[in-house]
Motif scaffolding. Structure first.
Motif, PDB file in Angstrom:
ATOM      1  N   GLY A   1       0.795  -1.233   0.000  1.00 24.51           N
ATOM      2  CA  GLY A   1       0.000   0.000   0.000  1.00 24.51           C
ATOM      3  C   GLY A   1       0.819   1.271   0.000  1.00 24.51           C
ATOM      4  O   GLY A   1       0.303   2.340  -0.342  1.00 24.51           O
ATOM      5  N   TYR A   2       2.104   1.184   0.369  1.00 28.41           N
ATOM      6  CA  TYR A   2       2.946   2.384   0.388  1.00 28.41           C
ATOM      7  C   TYR A   2       4.417   1.975   0.480  1.00 28.41           C
ATOM      8  O   TYR A   2       4.753   0.836   0.789  1.00 28.41           O
ATOM      9  N   PHE A   3       5.299   2.934   0.215  1.00 30.35           N
ATOM     10  CA  PHE A   3       6.723   2.799   0.504  1.00 30.35           C
ATOM     11  C   PHE A   3       7.179   4.121   1.095  1.00 30.35           C
ATOM     12  O   PHE A   3       6.535   5.158   0.894  1.00 30.35           O
ATOM     13  N   ASN A   4       8.268   4.104   1.832  1.00 32.35           N
ATOM     14  CA  ASN A   4       8.792   5.337   2.417  1.00 32.35           C
ATOM     15  C   ASN A   4       9.834   5.963   1.501  1.00 32.35           C
ATOM     16  O   ASN A   4      10.740   5.278   1.022  1.00 32.35           O
ATOM     17  N   ALA A   5       9.660   7.268   1.255  1.00 30.09           N
ATOM     18  CA  ALA A   5      10.644   8.028   0.484  1.00 30.09           C
ATOM     19  C   ALA A   5      11.556   8.762   1.462  1.00 30.09           C
ATOM     20  O   ALA A   5      11.088   9.279   2.483  1.00 30.09           O
ATOM     21  N   TYR A   6      12.844   8.810   1.142  1.00 30.34           N
ATOM     22  CA  TYR A   6      13.828   9.434   2.028  1.00 30.34           C
ATOM     23  C   TYR A   6      14.547  10.562   1.282  1.00 30.34           C
ATOM     24  O   TYR A   6      15.095  10.346   0.198  1.00 30.34           O
ATOM     25  N   ILE A   7      14.544  11.745   1.897  1.00 27.67           N
ATOM     26  CA  ILE A   7      15.129  12.937   1.262  1.00 27.67           C
ATOM     27  C   ILE A   7      16.094  13.602   2.235  1.00 27.67           C
ATOM     28  O   ILE A   7      15.877  13.598   3.450  1.00 27.67           O
ATOM     29  N   ARG A   8      17.150  14.189   1.678  1.00 27.90           N
ATOM     30  CA  ARG A   8      18.063  15.043   2.466  1.00 27.90           C
ATOM     31  C   ARG A   8      17.958  16.466   1.954  1.00 27.90           C
ATOM     32  O   ARG A   8      17.951  16.701   0.744  1.00 27.90           O
ATOM     33  N   ALA A   9      17.853  17.407   2.886  1.00 26.34           N
ATOM     34  CA  ALA A   9      17.889  18.832   2.558  1.00 26.34           C
ATOM     35  C   ALA A   9      19.241  19.337   3.022  1.00 26.34           C
ATOM     36  O   ALA A   9      19.500  19.391   4.240  1.00 26.34           O
ATOM     37  N   ASP A  10      20.126  19.694   2.084  1.00 27.97           N
ATOM     38  CA  ASP A  10      21.540  19.922   2.374  1.00 27.97           C
ATOM     39  C   ASP A  10      22.071  18.653   3.046  1.00 27.97           C
ATOM     40  O   ASP A  10      21.996  17.595   2.470  1.00 27.97           O
ATOM     41  N   ASP A  11      22.572  18.729   4.268  1.00 26.39           N
ATOM     42  CA  ASP A  11      23.082  17.526   4.921  1.00 26.39           C
ATOM     43  C   ASP A  11      22.132  16.997   5.990  1.00 26.39           C
ATOM     44  O   ASP A  11      22.519  16.199   6.845  1.00 26.39           O
ATOM     45  N   ASN A  12      20.888  17.448   5.950  1.00 32.43           N
ATOM     46  CA  ASN A  12      19.915  17.075   6.972  1.00 32.43           C
ATOM     47  C   ASN A  12      18.927  16.051   6.433  1.00 32.43           C
ATOM     48  O   ASN A  12      18.263  16.279   5.412  1.00 32.43           O
ATOM     49  N   ALA A  13      18.804  14.911   7.142  1.00 32.97           N
ATOM     50  CA  ALA A  13      17.858  13.875   6.740  1.00 32.97           C
ATOM     51  C   ALA A  13      16.458  14.266   7.206  1.00 32.97           C
ATOM     52  O   ALA A  13      16.246  14.549   8.388  1.00 32.97           O
ATOM     53  N   LEU A  14      15.518  14.300   6.269  1.00 30.97           N
ATOM     54  CA  LEU A  14      14.133  14.574   6.620  1.00 30.97           C
ATOM     55  C   LEU A  14      13.459  13.273   7.051  1.00 30.97           C
ATOM     56  O   LEU A  14      13.949  12.184   6.768  1.00 30.97           O
ATOM     57  N   LEU A  15      12.333  13.403   7.737  1.00 30.05           N
ATOM     58  CA  LEU A  15      11.599  12.224   8.162  1.00 30.05           C
ATOM     59  C   LEU A  15      11.091  11.450   6.947  1.00 30.05           C
ATOM     60  O   LEU A  15      10.771  12.049   5.915  1.00 30.05           O
ATOM     61  N   PRO A  16      11.036  10.117   7.020  1.00 34.58           N
ATOM     62  CA  PRO A  16      10.532   9.344   5.873  1.00 34.58           C
ATOM     63  C   PRO A  16       9.117   9.757   5.507  1.00 34.58           C
ATOM     64  O   PRO A  16       8.296  10.035   6.380  1.00 34.58           O
ATOM     65  N   MET A  17       8.830   9.805   4.214  1.00 34.70           N
ATOM     66  CA  MET A  17       7.528  10.248   3.712  1.00 34.70           C
ATOM     67  C   MET A  17       6.817   9.058   3.065  1.00 34.70           C
ATOM     68  O   MET A  17       7.279   8.531   2.050  1.00 34.70           O
ATOM     69  N   PRO A  18       5.698   8.577   3.642  1.00 31.92           N
ATOM     70  CA  PRO A  18       4.993   7.436   3.050  1.00 31.92           C
ATOM     71  C   PRO A  18       4.316   7.822   1.733  1.00 31.92           C
ATOM     72  O   PRO A  18       3.503   8.736   1.689  1.00 31.92           O
ATOM     73  N   ILE A  19       4.648   7.099   0.675  1.00 35.55           N
ATOM     74  CA  ILE A  19       4.105   7.384  -0.655  1.00 35.55           C
ATOM     75  C   ILE A  19       3.132   6.280  -1.049  1.00 35.55           C
ATOM     76  O   ILE A  19       3.526   5.130  -1.238  1.00 35.55           O
ATOM     77  N   SER A  20       1.853   6.618  -1.155  1.00 37.63           N
ATOM     78  CA  SER A  20       0.842   5.695  -1.664  1.00 37.63           C
ATOM     79  C   SER A  20       0.618   5.992  -3.145  1.00 37.63           C
ATOM     80  O   SER A  20       1.124   6.992  -3.676  1.00 37.63           O
ATOM     81  N   ILE A  21      -0.164   5.161  -3.808  1.00 37.49           N
ATOM     82  CA  ILE A  21      -0.432   5.396  -5.229  1.00 37.49           C
ATOM     83  C   ILE A  21      -1.235   6.683  -5.418  1.00 37.49           C
ATOM     84  O   ILE A  21      -1.039   7.408  -6.400  1.00 37.49           O
ATOM     85  N   ASN A  22      -2.105   7.004  -4.468  1.00 38.22           N
ATOM     86  CA  ASN A  22      -2.890   8.238  -4.573  1.00 38.22           C
ATOM     87  C   ASN A  22      -2.008   9.469  -4.414  1.00 38.22           C
ATOM     88  O   ASN A  22      -2.202  10.471  -5.104  1.00 38.22           O
ATOM     89  N   LEU A  23      -1.029   9.383  -3.501  1.00 40.94           N
ATOM     90  CA  LEU A  23      -0.117  10.512  -3.338  1.00 40.94           C
ATOM     91  C   LEU A  23       0.772  10.648  -4.569  1.00 40.94           C
ATOM     92  O   LEU A  23       1.055  11.772  -5.017  1.00 40.94           O
ATOM     93  N   LEU A  24       1.210   9.522  -5.129  1.00 44.61           N
ATOM     94  CA  LEU A  24       2.015   9.572  -6.355  1.00 44.61           C
ATOM     95  C   LEU A  24       1.249  10.284  -7.466  1.00 44.61           C
ATOM     96  O   LEU A  24       1.806  11.131  -8.179  1.00 44.61           O
ATOM     97  N   GLU A  25      -0.026   9.945  -7.617  1.00 48.97           N
ATOM     98  CA  GLU A  25      -0.851  10.590  -8.637  1.00 48.97           C
ATOM     99  C   GLU A  25      -0.962  12.091  -8.374  1.00 48.97           C
ATOM    100  O   GLU A  25      -0.884  12.902  -9.303  1.00 48.97           O
TER     101      GLU A  25
END
Length: 530
Positions: free
Chosen positions: A443-467
Motif C-alpha cells: 500500500g505504500y513505501f517510504n521516500a527518504y530525502i536530504r535537505a543539504d546535509d539534513n535527513a528529513l523524516l521518511p515520507m509514506p508514498i501511496s499510489i494516490n499521493l504519487l498521482e
C-alpha cells in the motif's frame, strides 16, 4: 443440480460462506472442496501444527472472512486428540460468558494440561484480550502486545503468531502485478475439462438449452485475459481505494459478477452489496472521455458501425452474448476482452489504448526499486528520476505556490509586509536510508530525502499521493479534498523551513526585485541586488 445452485456456495449469504465444526457430506460440499486451494499461510500453519509441542500456542490471526476458520476446520478432526482448538475467539462457550472469559478459560485449560493450543482470532480481538484478559494470563497478554507492536524479540519462543496480513494477496512486479490466490481460484473454477464439476454443469446446460446469461458469463470468465483484467481491477481497488481482499469477499464477488441480472462486463461495474464491486465501480471504462472513445459513443448513437466493431459483435455471439443495447455496455465489453488475441483487430486495438492506465505500473516499478535497492548505479539513476522529477519537483512547486518565480533550488519561507523570504537548499534522495529500509506492504513505501546535509523524516508514498505529485507538477493546486496528502506535504515544508532557518544566505523578493543577504561568519551581512 443446476449451475446457479452450485455457484451459490460462493455467495456470502450461503451457509458454506463460513466454515464450522459441522460434518457435511452434501453434494454442495463436494463442489466447495473441489475449489479449495492451499495458500502459503496454510502451508506454514500445517508445518507448525505438525511440529507443535505441548507448551506451545499457535495464534492464527487476521481479519474477518480471510479464511482462518476454513484452515482450522480442515485440520481439527485429525489433530484434536493431541491439540486444543479454539476456532473462533469472538465466541464463548455459553450465553452468559463473554468471548474474553472464554479465552481466559481456554488458556487456563491449556496451562493445566499437556496439550498444545491453536487459537483462531481476529486482530481486533487480540487487542481486546491484551487489554481485558485475566491477570493470571499476563504472560499471554504481554506476548500479544509484543506481536501487535511488532516487537518480535519480546515474543516467547512457545508463542507462534501466523498473521494473514504477512501473506499479501497481491504481488507487484516490473512485468505484471498479479494475485496468485485469485488467479488460481478463477482458473480452477473455469478450467475447461469435464473433471471440473462446475464446467461439466456449464457444458451440459449449454448443450441442452443453449446459452443463458449465466452460462455466457461463465464462458467470458473462462478467458485468461478476462481473468487478468479482473485481477488488475482488484489490484486497483487495493491500491487506490485501500480495499483489502479476503477469501469471503472474493468468493461473493465472483458469484455476483456471474449471477447478477446482466452480462459479466456490466455486472463488474454495476455495484452491489459487496465491498469489491462498490470500489471497482469507480473504474468504469464507460466514464473515460478521450477522442477515440467519444467518437465511438457518437458513432454508436448515429448507428454507424466500424467493420472491426461489427466483427467483435459477431465473435461474441457463440459465447452467448447477444442482447447488448447500450454504448456503455459495449465499452465495458471491449475493456474486458481487449487483451484476448482472438478478438483483436485494428479498430479494437486503437480503442483499447485509451483504457490503459499506467499509474499502477508506475507505482509498482517505484515500489520495487525501493524494495530491491542495493546501491547500484543503475538503480540510483532510475530512483533519481522519481525523486528529482516527481517528488522533489512537486515539493518545490507546492512550497513555492505563492512565489512561482523562484529558481529550481530556492524554497519560499515566509512573507512579511509584502516582502517574501526564500533560501537555497540542495534537495536529493537519501540513498543510504533507502538501502536500509524494509518495504513489505504494497500500500505504500517510504521516500527518504536530504535537505543539504539534513535527513528529513521518511515520507509514506501511496499510489494516490504519487498521482497527486504528478498533478502538482502539471500545475494542479491541492485543495480540501486532498487533506491527507496536504498534511504530508505541509510536514515536509515545516522540516525544510527548520533547515532553512540555519542557512547563512537569505533571498528577499518584492515587486519583481530580488535581494541576496549573506551572513558572513556572524560578523557582518553582505547585501547584493540593490
Amino acid at each position: 443440480m443446476k449451475l446457479i445452485e452450485v455457484l451459490s456456495i460462493l455467495s456470502k449469504s450461503s451457509p458454506f460462506a463460513v466454515s464450522t465444526d459441522r460434518t457435511d457430506e452434501s453434494i454442495l460440499q463436494s463442489y466447495k472442496d473441489y475449489l479449495y486451494i492451499e495458500t502459503e499461510v496454510e502451508a506454514d500453519f500445517k508445518k507448525n501444527l505438525l511440529a507443535l509441542k505441548k507448551d506451545e500456542i499457535i495464534f492464527l490471526c487476521g481479519s474477518s472472512g480471510d479464511g482462518k476458520s476454513e484452515i482450522l476446520t480442515r485440520y481439527k478432526e485429525d489433530n484434536k486428540s493431541r491439540v486444543y482448538f479454539h476456532l473462533d475467539a469472538t465466541h464463548s462457550f455459553n450465553p452468559s460468558q463473554t468471548a474474553i472469559h472464554a479465552l481466559d478459560e481456554r488458556f487456563t485449560q491449556f496451562k493445566g494440561n499437556n496439550k498444545p493450543l491453536v487459537v483462531g482470532i481476529n486482530i481486533g480481538m487480540l487487542g481486546n484480550y491484551a487489554e481485558e484478559g485475566a491477570d493470571q494470563h499476563n504472560d499471554v497478554k504481554a506476548s500479544i502486545n509484543a506481536f501487535l507492536e511488532n516487537q518480535t524479540y519480546d515474543i516467547p519462543e512457545n508463542h507462534i503468531f501466523l498473521d494473514f496480513e504477512q501473506y499479501p494477496k497481491f504481488t507487484l512486479s516490473h512485468e505484471v502485478s498479479t494475485s496468485d490466490f485469485v488467479a488460481q481460484f478463477l482458473a480452477r473454477l473455469t478450467e475447461p475439462t469435464l473433471d471440473n464439476p462446475f464446467y461439466a454443469l456449464y457444458d451440459s446446460e449449454v448443450k441442452k438449452s443453449g446459452h443463458s446469461m449465466l452460462t455466457a458469463n461463465y464462458a467470458l470468465l473462462g478467458f485468461d485475459s478476462v481473468q487478468k483484467n479482473i485481477i488488475a481491477l482488484l489490484l486497483k481497488a487495493r491500491l487506490i481505494k485501500d480495499q483489502f481482499l479476503t477469501a469471503r469477499t472474493l468468493l461473493d464477488f465472483v458469484f455476483q459478477i456471474l449471477a447478477m441480472d446482466g452480462y459479466l462486463f456490466d455486472n463488474l461495474f454495476s455495484g452491489a452489496d459487496n465491498e469489491l464491486l462498490d470500489n471497482i465501480q469507480s473504474f468504469d471504462p464507460s466514464n473515460i472521455h478521450t477522442r477515440k472513445i467519444d467518437e465511438f459513443v457518437l458513432q454508436f448513437g448515429l448507428g454507424i458501425e466500424d467493420e472491426g466493431f461489427t466483427q467483435l459483435k459477431e465473435q461474441v455471439k457463440p459465447l452467448g452474448v447477444f442482447d447488448v443495447t447500450s454504448v456503455a455496455s459495449y465499452l465495458r465489453m471491449v475493456y474486458l476482452l481487449k487483451d484476448e488475441a482472438q478478438f483483436a483487430n485494428e479498430y479494437i486495438n486503437n480503442l483499447k489504448v485509451d483504457f490503459d492506465n499506467p499509474l499502477v505500473n508506475q507505482y509498482a516499478n517505484i515500489w520495487l526499486l525501493h524494495r530491491e535497492f542495493d546501491g547500484s548505479g543503475k538503480q540510483k539513476k532510475e530512483l533519481n528520476k522519481f525523486y528529482k522529477d516527481i517528488l522533489i519537483a512537486a515539493i518545490h512547486c507546492y512550497c513555492n505556490r505563492n512565489s512561482p518565480t523562484l529558481d529550481k533550488d530556492q524554497f519560499f519561507i515566509s512573507e512579511y509586509n509584502g516582502f517574501k523570504t526564500a533560501t537555497e537548499l540542495e534537495m536529493k534522495p537519501d540513498f543510504t536510508a533507502i538501502k536500509t529500509q524494509s518495504v513489505v506492504k504494497i500500500g505504500y513505501f517510504n521516500a527518504y530525502i536530504r535537505a543539504d546535509d539534513n535527513a528529513l523524516l521518511p515520507m509514506p508514498i501511496s499510489i494516490n499521493l504519487l498521482e497527486l505529485l504528478e498533478k502538482i507538477n502539471q500545475g494542479y493546486r491541492p485543495n480540501k479534498h486532498d487533506k491527507n496528502a496536504v498534511l504530508l506535504l505541509d510536514e515536509v515544508i515545516e522540516q525544510i523551513i527548520t533547515v532553512a532557518n540555519d542557512k547563512n544566505t537569505l533571498f528577499i523578493l518584492r515587486n519583481g526585485k530580488r535581494y541576496k543577504i549573506v551572513n558572513e561568519d556572524d560578523e557582518y551581512f553582505e547585501v547584493s541586488g540593490i
